[in-house]
Design an enzyme around this catalytic site. Structure first.
Site, short mmCIF file in Angstrom:
data_model
loop_
_atom_site.label_atom_id
_atom_site.label_comp_id
_atom_site.label_asym_id
_atom_site.label_seq_id
_atom_site.Cartn_x
_atom_site.Cartn_y
_atom_site.Cartn_z
N ASN A 1 0.82 -1.20 0.00
CA ASN A 1 0.00 0.00 0.00
C ASN A 1 0.86 1.26 0.00
OD1 ASN A 1 -1.90 1.98 0.31
ND2 ASN A 1 -2.86 1.13 2.12
N ASP A 2 1.42 1.61 1.16
CA ASP A 2 2.18 2.87 1.27
C ASP A 2 3.31 2.98 0.25
OD1 ASP A 2 0.61 3.77 3.36
OD2 ASP A 2 1.83 2.74 4.85
N VAL A 3 3.93 1.84 -0.08
CA VAL A 3 5.09 1.88 -0.98
C VAL A 3 4.70 2.16 -2.43
CG1 VAL A 3 6.44 0.35 0.49
CG2 VAL A 3 5.10 -0.62 -1.38
N ALA B 1 1.22 3.77 7.44
CA ALA B 1 1.59 5.16 7.68
C ALA B 1 0.36 5.98 8.03
CB ALA B 1 2.27 5.73 6.44
#
Lengths: 100, 464
Positions: B393-395, B434
């Site tokens: 997700n965040d990456v 995050a």
């Protein structure tokens, strides 16, 4: 005046940090997990100290407190040595190249 | 065996350990490297037996304990699923730490056995070395236990913070240094025990404020600590193998921590001080207005991928949780049969430890030359038809490149949005670790597949 042997050991230590620095940077990122498990296994060479502690003193007094700590440390380090090397081996066996 | 001769053999095992790490520079040489490591360890153990030269009753006990520990270790090594590697490594770190503490205690109680002087009259340098070894070992032990509990899910991964936490850590840290100084003057065993107990406490306090997503840094850091602890004991025992290994492991862990921090664009201190995203993300997440998302099913996904010429898979921790790696491999196999070119893109901090995704893919028989690191593959997204994001997700969040206000701004991300279409497998629209919304969900070229990663992938396989 003679050089203290400690200075020699310190030299080995610092040079090894440099060796480690360059060797680890050349490890491919896909093998970072095996790197952690193998460093784990080799740091268990602390078993050397555990064996010395366990076998210290005369035979009739092998279960003094310090020996007991040695024996306990042997078990812990042995779990790590066998576990660490074997799990690393298991992981490395899985890395295969594309069949052409 | 003379001390000089055994010192030379310890040097040999130290060199074999260096070669063991050197082997990991490529998968082909890595297995050989592991054998070097095993050889180095065997030499070190045999030489120790020969130099202690005490083959009485104690020797039998040592062998018995060695076998007990060894069988436990072997049992764990064969039984552990690859998804559980992070907690296994954390658990192993704790053992090294505790072993270091025990050896230091033994040396303190019976210094004669180690040529360090006599009780109450231990050499100054040895006293400093063994108390440092014990302190770092104790921190490694309790810190790794906390990391283990968090990774295993027994303890919540949420950061535990309280007022004055850093001040307390600072005071305790300075306290340890003061006690070591005091120990050197007094040689008192009470002081020695206090150092060990306070260090156990510091280890706990050091790791509880660090959140689940920062675990890759924590594991690497504890790896480094276990090395420094071993080196400290190595100085006490005047043992070259232990000093070399300690330095190798210490720098290895430090480098991995650095790589992980860089993968998140955060400084090491920022991670250690902890509490990322746990504090203020709730407000931003809730204030977001409902934006439209495109919702698809397995058939849509199968259709898109079957007609693509190239597909890039982006796996993340969610894939590990759902155990979807085998289903994923099946999907890729049938895509390949259809003539689609498939590769995998791995972000440096994907998963819960360095290289975690690579091991899982290797376990699912994915050849390692189809798996690429961020820098190697990031330019290829622009030419790729479908990006299949599974459990990451965040990456993949493009906000990291565009919004300076975002907490993840500046973090290197995979340019997933540049591919023609993006398939995003996820259970819901909830933000990632995050705590920020992923802009990718609302893009025109994104199709959300709301399902469990494994089930969705299996369904896609069926409709292919």
């Amino acid at each position: 005046m003679e050089i203290d042997p400690f200075i020699f050991r310190l030299s080995i230590f610092i040079l090894s940090i440099f060796v480690g620095y360059y060797v680890v940077w050349s490890v491919t990122p896909s093998l970072h997990t095996p790197l952690m498990s193998v460093t784990n296994a080799i740091s268990s060479v602390i078993i050397v100290g555990a064996i010395i502690a366990a076998l210290a003193g005369s035979t009739d007094k092998i279960f003094e407190t310090s020996n007991l700590f040695g024996f306990l440390a042997i078990i812990l380090a042995a779990v790590n040595i066998f576990g660490g090397f074997l799990v690393t081996q298991r992981m490395l066996q899985m890395y295969k190249k594309k069949k052409k | 065996m003379t001390p000089n001769l055994s010192a030379l053999f310890y040097l040999i095992s130290g060199i074999l350990f260096i070669l063991a790490l050197r082997g990991l520079s490529s998968p082909e040489t890595s297995r050989q490297g592991n054998y070097f490591g095993i050889a180095g360890m065997t030499i070190a153990i045999i030489i120790t037996f020969l130099s202690v030269d005490n083959f009485g009753a104690g020797f039998i006990y040592v062998l018995v304990f060695l076998l007990i520990g060894g069988s436990i270790g072997a049992f764990i090594a064969f039984r552990i699923p690859m998804t559980a590697m992070p907690e296994l490594v954390a658990g192993f770190h704790s053992l090294v730490g505790l072993a270091a503490v025990f050896v230091a205690i033994a040396a303190f109680l019976k210094p004669v056995a180690f040529n360090l002087g006599s009780v109450g009259n231990i050499k100054l340098a040895s006293l400093i070395e063994m108390s440092l070894g014990a302190a770092i070992g104790a921190i490694t032990f309790s810190g790794s236990i906390i990391a283990f509990l968090k990774l295993r899910g027994i303890m919540s991964g949420a950061p535990i913070t309280f007022k004055g936490q850093h001040l307390i850590n600072l005071i305790l840290g300075l306290g340890i240094i003061f006690l070591i100084y005091y120990l050197c003057i007094s040689q008192s065993s009470n002081i020695f025990w206090s150092i060990v107990i306070i260090s156990f406490l510091v280890g706990v306090l050091l790791i509880i404020p660090i959140g689940g997503a920062d675990m890759p840094v924590v594991i690497s850091m504890l790896n480094s600590y276990s090395g420094w602890a071993a080196a400290g004991i190595g100085f006490t025992l005047e043992n070259t193998a232990l000093i070399i290994t300690g330095a190798l492991v210490g720098s290895s862990g430090a480098i991995l921590s650095y790589i992980m921090c860089k993968g998140m664009n955060r400084s090491f201190f920022n991670v250690i001080l902890g509490g990322w995203g746990a504090t203020d993300h709730t407000s931003t997440a809730q204030n977001k207005e409902q934006k439209p998302v495109k919702n698809g099913n397995a058939d849509d996904a199968a259709f898109l991928m079957k007609n693509a010429s190239s597909v890039i898979i982006v796996p993340g921790y969610g894939m590990a949780v759902a155990q979807a790696q085998h289903a994923l491999r099946e999907m890729v196999d049938s895509l390949k049969k259809n003539g689609v070119k498939v590769s995998y893109a791995i972000h440096p901090v994907a998963g819960r430890m360095p290289g975690h995704m690579n091991v899982l893919l290797a376990e699912a028989n994915v050849p390692y030359d189809e798996v690429f690191e961020l820098e190697e593959i990031n330019n290829d997204f622009a030419n790729c038809d479908v990006a299949y994001v599974i459990g990451a997700n965040d990456v993949t969040n493009p906000v990291a490149k565009s919004d300076p206000q975002s907490p993840i701004y500046g973090m290197p991300v995979l340019d997933v949005e540049k591919s023609k279409s993006v398939l995003f497998v996820k259970r819901s629209l909830s933000p990632g670790y995050a705590g920020i919304d992923n802009d990718l969900f609302y893009r025109d070229n994104t199709l959300m597949l709301f399902a469990d990663a494994k089930k969705m992938t299996e369904e896609i396989v069926k409709s292919l």
